[in-house]
Design a protein around this motif. Sequence first.
Motif, PDB file in Angstrom:
ATOM      1  N   LEU A  68      -3.998  45.648 -26.564  1.00 21.12           N
ATOM      2  CA  LEU A  68      -4.054  45.628 -28.020  1.00 21.12           C
ATOM      3  C   LEU A  68      -2.925  44.771 -28.588  1.00 21.12           C
ATOM      4  CD1 LEU A  68      -5.286  46.691 -30.639  1.00 21.12           C
ATOM      5  CD2 LEU A  68      -3.773  48.666 -30.454  1.00 21.12           C
ATOM      6  N   VAL A  69      -1.717  44.956 -28.082  1.00 20.62           N
ATOM      7  CA  VAL A  69      -0.574  44.169 -28.556  1.00 20.62           C
ATOM      8  C   VAL A  69      -0.798  42.686 -28.292  1.00 20.62           C
ATOM      9  CG1 VAL A  69       1.885  43.725 -28.226  1.00 20.62           C
ATOM     10  CG2 VAL A  69       1.043  46.082 -28.335  1.00 20.62           C
ATOM     11  N   LEU A  70      -1.257  42.346 -27.087  1.00 21.77           N
ATOM     12  CA  LEU A  70      -1.539  40.948 -26.774  1.00 21.77           C
ATOM     13  C   LEU A  70      -2.600  40.391 -27.714  1.00 21.77           C
ATOM     14  CD1 LEU A  70      -1.217  38.464 -24.983  1.00 21.77           C
ATOM     15  CD2 LEU A  70      -2.898  39.456 -23.419  1.00 21.77           C
ATOM     16  N   GLY A  71      -3.595  41.188 -28.004  1.00 21.78           N
ATOM     17  CA  GLY A  71      -4.672  40.740 -28.882  1.00 21.78           C
ATOM     18  C   GLY A  71      -4.200  40.435 -30.282  1.00 21.78           C
ATOM     19  N   VAL A  72      -3.355  41.289 -30.859  1.00 22.91           N
ATOM     20  CA  VAL A  72      -2.917  41.050 -32.229  1.00 22.91           C
ATOM     21  C   VAL A  72      -1.966  39.851 -32.298  1.00 22.91           C
ATOM     22  CG1 VAL A  72      -3.237  43.462 -32.863  1.00 22.91           C
ATOM     23  CG2 VAL A  72      -0.988  42.702 -32.100  1.00 22.91           C
ATOM     24  N   LEU A  73      -1.200  39.605 -31.239  1.00 25.22           N
ATOM     25  CA  LEU A  73      -0.345  38.416 -31.215  1.00 25.22           C
ATOM     26  C   LEU A  73      -1.189  37.141 -31.195  1.00 25.22           C
ATOM     27  CD1 LEU A  73       2.486  39.518 -28.741  1.00 25.22           C
ATOM     28  CD2 LEU A  73       2.595  39.367 -31.247  1.00 25.22           C
ATOM     29  N   ALA A 210       3.194  36.689 -38.757  1.00 24.84           N
ATOM     30  CA  ALA A 210       3.794  38.022 -38.723  1.00 24.84           C
ATOM     31  C   ALA A 210       2.943  39.032 -39.485  1.00 24.84           C
ATOM     32  CB  ALA A 210       5.212  37.965 -39.314  1.00 24.84           C
ATOM     33  N   GLU A 211       2.467  38.662 -40.667  1.00 23.30           N
ATOM     34  CA  GLU A 211       1.693  39.597 -41.479  1.00 23.30           C
ATOM     35  C   GLU A 211       0.335  39.894 -40.844  1.00 23.30           C
ATOM     36  OE1 GLU A 211       0.460  42.176 -44.414  1.00 23.30           O
ATOM     37  OE2 GLU A 211       2.444  41.468 -43.798  1.00 23.30           O
ATOM     38  N   THR A 212      -0.305  38.866 -40.264  1.00 25.99           N
ATOM     39  CA  THR A 212      -1.593  39.081 -39.610  1.00 25.99           C
ATOM     40  C   THR A 212      -1.448  39.988 -38.396  1.00 25.99           C
ATOM     41  OG1 THR A 212      -2.370  36.906 -40.319  1.00 25.99           O
ATOM     42  CG2 THR A 212      -3.555  37.939 -38.520  1.00 25.99           C
ATOM     43  N   ALA A 213      -0.419  39.733 -37.575  1.00 29.96           N
ATOM     44  CA  ALA A 213      -0.198  40.563 -36.393  1.00 29.96           C
ATOM     45  C   ALA A 213       0.092  42.006 -36.796  1.00 29.96           C
ATOM     46  CB  ALA A 213       0.945  40.001 -35.561  1.00 29.96           C
ATOM     47  N   ARG A 214       0.930  42.190 -37.834  1.00 33.74           N
ATOM     48  CA  ARG A 214       1.240  43.548 -38.297  1.00 33.74           C
ATOM     49  C   ARG A 214      -0.019  44.249 -38.800  1.00 33.74           C
ATOM     50  NH1 ARG A 214       1.311  46.507 -42.384  1.00 33.74           N
ATOM     51  NH2 ARG A 214       0.472  44.814 -43.656  1.00 33.74           N
ATOM     52  N   HIS A 215      -0.797  43.532 -39.625  1.00 34.08           N
ATOM     53  CA  HIS A 215      -2.015  44.116 -40.193  1.00 34.08           C
ATOM     54  C   HIS A 215      -3.005  44.491 -39.090  1.00 34.08           C
ATOM     55  CE1 HIS A 215      -6.139  43.855 -41.796  1.00 34.08           C
ATOM     56  NE2 HIS A 215      -5.624  44.419 -42.880  1.00 34.08           N
ATOM     57  N   ASP A 216      -3.217  43.580 -38.136  1.00 33.85           N
ATOM     58  CA  ASP A 216      -4.183  43.833 -37.076  1.00 33.85           C
ATOM     59  C   ASP A 216      -3.730  44.952 -36.146  1.00 33.85           C
ATOM     60  OD1 ASP A 216      -5.716  41.885 -38.145  1.00 33.85           O
ATOM     61  OD2 ASP A 216      -5.617  40.505 -36.449  1.00 33.85           O
TER      62      ASP A 216
END
Length: 339
Positions: A68-73, A210-216
């Motif tokens: 999940l973390v890899l995906g949002v990055l 940063a905002e997209t990764a945080r949101h996702d």
Amino acid sequence: MSTVATETAEPTGHKPRGRGITSLEILCGVLLLAIVFQGQIASLLTDERIRTASTVFISVCIQAMPFLVLGVLISGAIAAFVSPERLRKLLPGNQALAVPVAGLAGVALPGCECSAVPVSGRLMQQGVRPAVALTFLLAAPAVNPIVLGSTAVAFQGEPLMVVARFVGSLATALVMGWLWVRIGKTEWIAERALRRYERPAGTSRWGVFAETARHDLVEAGGFLVIGGIIAAVLKVTASDFFSSLSGQIVLGVLVMAVAAVVMALCSEADALVAASMSALPLLPRLVFLVVGPAVDVKLIALQAGTFGRKFVVRFAPLTFLVAILCGVGAFLLVFGEVR
């Protein structure tokens, strides 16, 4: 892949609006309460079924979190540094040839099915043909490395499930794209979905990242928790029901296809739920994994809002049928037998 809206400055003389409490802060609060009251919580876990459910839930979340973390990055990087305009330039002019290119683009552009809907609408607004944008809509949430990785974790003893899911999901996207080339009509799509889109300016690329990764992370993390809870509940409550379907392949396929539509799981978490239904044969569970990211109740609502009702009443039922057939066909192709 999420779209991050640019915030405009408040007019002079107005007080800035409060930021409010986000779902991330709520999650942190819940975790803090769990730590403070862990003794009391542990005392409740005396029932064998509750202990089993908690074990399943924890293992599901721990195994899926790295993916999940890899995906949002990756999602944040795509949103910040890869524009839909650039993707449109890479597509062949011929629709029939552009469909498989869009399908394979889903491998490199990860995102959940919810985020794929507005992205596909934006591609249409930037001149991408509907058949191509709809192929991407179906492929991106189902064939990207994050979803395939979570499937590999869930089905560690059945690595061919990863291959079968990839083949079935990609086939669903391509077949629907080519069908739209043949029978799709522009008037079925709401005018608002085809209106020219202008990308907002004023936010740095790293800010978007940063905002997209945080949101996702917050959004997908919520779906992961929901998926873990459903997997735990099914493990301890529905074993008998799924056992009754163990020898009924056709009924099992239909039940799991409908379950995928109704349960509306995020594609990052659905493999964990399917793996927990160990009493079922693999074929119905694969159909569950192919149908879910292609059509479910939340997607139907999102598509109706983005593309209009005339679109969704045609697209959703046809996608449901194609996904079932492609799931079954992929299973027979990869495994060679029904099991």
